[in-house]
Scaffold this motif. Structure first.
Motif, PDB file in Angstrom:
ATOM      1  N   GLU A   6       0.837  -1.203   0.000  1.00 14.63           N
ATOM      2  CA  GLU A   6       0.000   0.000   0.000  1.00 14.63           C
ATOM      3  C   GLU A   6       0.870   1.251   0.000  1.00 14.63           C
ATOM      4  N   LEU A  20      -5.306   6.244  -2.065  1.00 17.45           N
ATOM      5  CA  LEU A  20      -4.472   5.111  -1.672  1.00 17.45           C
ATOM      6  C   LEU A  20      -4.277   4.183  -2.870  1.00 17.45           C
ATOM      7  N   CYS A  22      -2.694   0.206  -4.010  1.00 16.28           N
ATOM      8  CA  CYS A  22      -2.270  -1.116  -3.558  1.00 16.28           C
ATOM      9  C   CYS A  22      -1.769  -1.879  -4.774  1.00 16.28           C
ATOM     10  N   TRP A  36     -10.308  -2.810   0.465  1.00 12.80           N
ATOM     11  CA  TRP A  36      -9.659  -1.971   1.461  1.00 12.80           C
ATOM     12  C   TRP A  36     -10.413  -2.127   2.783  1.00 12.80           C
ATOM     13  N   TYR A  37      -9.661  -2.359   3.824  1.00 10.76           N
ATOM     14  CA  TYR A  37     -10.183  -2.415   5.175  1.00 10.76           C
ATOM     15  C   TYR A  37      -9.486  -1.320   5.973  1.00 10.76           C
ATOM     16  N   ARG A  38     -10.068  -0.989   7.114  1.00  9.10           N
ATOM     17  CA  ARG A  38      -9.413  -0.034   7.991  1.00  9.10           C
ATOM     18  C   ARG A  38      -9.615  -0.434   9.448  1.00  9.10           C
ATOM     19  N   ILE A  69     -13.569   2.983  -5.117  1.00 10.92           N
ATOM     20  CA  ILE A  69     -12.557   1.966  -5.349  1.00 10.92           C
ATOM     21  C   ILE A  69     -12.485   1.684  -6.847  1.00 10.92           C
ATOM     22  N   LEU A  80      -8.001   3.543  -3.907  1.00  8.58           N
ATOM     23  CA  LEU A  80      -9.127   4.018  -3.106  1.00  8.58           C
ATOM     24  C   LEU A  80      -9.045   5.536  -3.081  1.00  8.58           C
ATOM     25  N   TYR A  93      -5.199   1.817   7.026  1.00  9.35           N
ATOM     26  CA  TYR A  93      -5.923   1.218   5.910  1.00  9.35           C
ATOM     27  C   TYR A  93      -5.101   0.060   5.347  1.00  9.35           C
ATOM     28  N   TYR A  94      -5.765  -1.083   5.207  1.00  8.83           N
ATOM     29  CA  TYR A  94      -5.119  -2.298   4.738  1.00  8.83           C
ATOM     30  C   TYR A  94      -5.711  -2.739   3.409  1.00  8.83           C
ATOM     31  N   CYS A  95      -4.844  -3.171   2.527  1.00  8.76           N
ATOM     32  CA  CYS A  95      -5.275  -3.767   1.278  1.00  8.76           C
ATOM     33  C   CYS A  95      -5.427  -5.272   1.473  1.00  8.76           C
ATOM     34  N   TRP A 106      -2.869  -9.908   2.955  1.00 10.73           N
ATOM     35  CA  TRP A 106      -2.965  -8.551   3.486  1.00 10.73           C
ATOM     36  C   TRP A 106      -1.674  -7.784   3.256  1.00 10.73           C
TER      37      TRP A 106
END
Length: 116
Positions: A6, A20, A22, A36-38, A69, A80, A93-95, A106
């Motif tokens: 990311e 963002l 990824c 995408w998670y956060r 997205i 994102l 924020y995680y991809c 992840w």
């Protein structure tokens, strides 16, 4: 194996925007969907947005109309775009990539801080 990296996090004022990115590498042919998670301090990780290999998207209610997205298959990259950012969007924020074999991958995360 799928590797995700990311980039694009940072500090932004309320109402501002960030994008963002990824970048995926490795067994990218096996990826069915990316998202995408956060995770905010003291809270559970939550889904922000996801996109399938066919281009279908879904969003958390809290970001609908503000976040978008998208994916560039030629670059193996998912984006994102975050507009009208609020302090409550502050999080790491995680991809994520989900493969056809049911494996979850992840990234290491990128910090987004929304503050004046």
């Amino acid at each position: 194996q799928v590797q995700l990296v990311e980039s694009g996090g940072g500090l932004v004022q309320p109402g501002g925007s960030l994008r963002l990115s990824c970048a995926a590498s490795g067994s990218i042919f096996s990826i069915n969907a990316m998202g995408w998670y956060r995770q905010a301090p003291g809270k559970q990780r939550e889904l922000v947005a996801a996109i399938t290999s066919g281009g279908s998207t879904n969003y958390a209610d809290s970001v609908k109309g503000r976040f978008t997205i998208s994916r560039d298959n030629a670059k193996n990259t998912v984006y994102l775009q975050m507009n009208s950012l609020k302090p409550e969007d502050t999080a790491v924020y995680y991809c994520n990539a989900l493969t056809s074999g049911g494996m979850d991958y992840w990234g290491k995360g990128t910090l987004v801080t929304v503050s004046s």
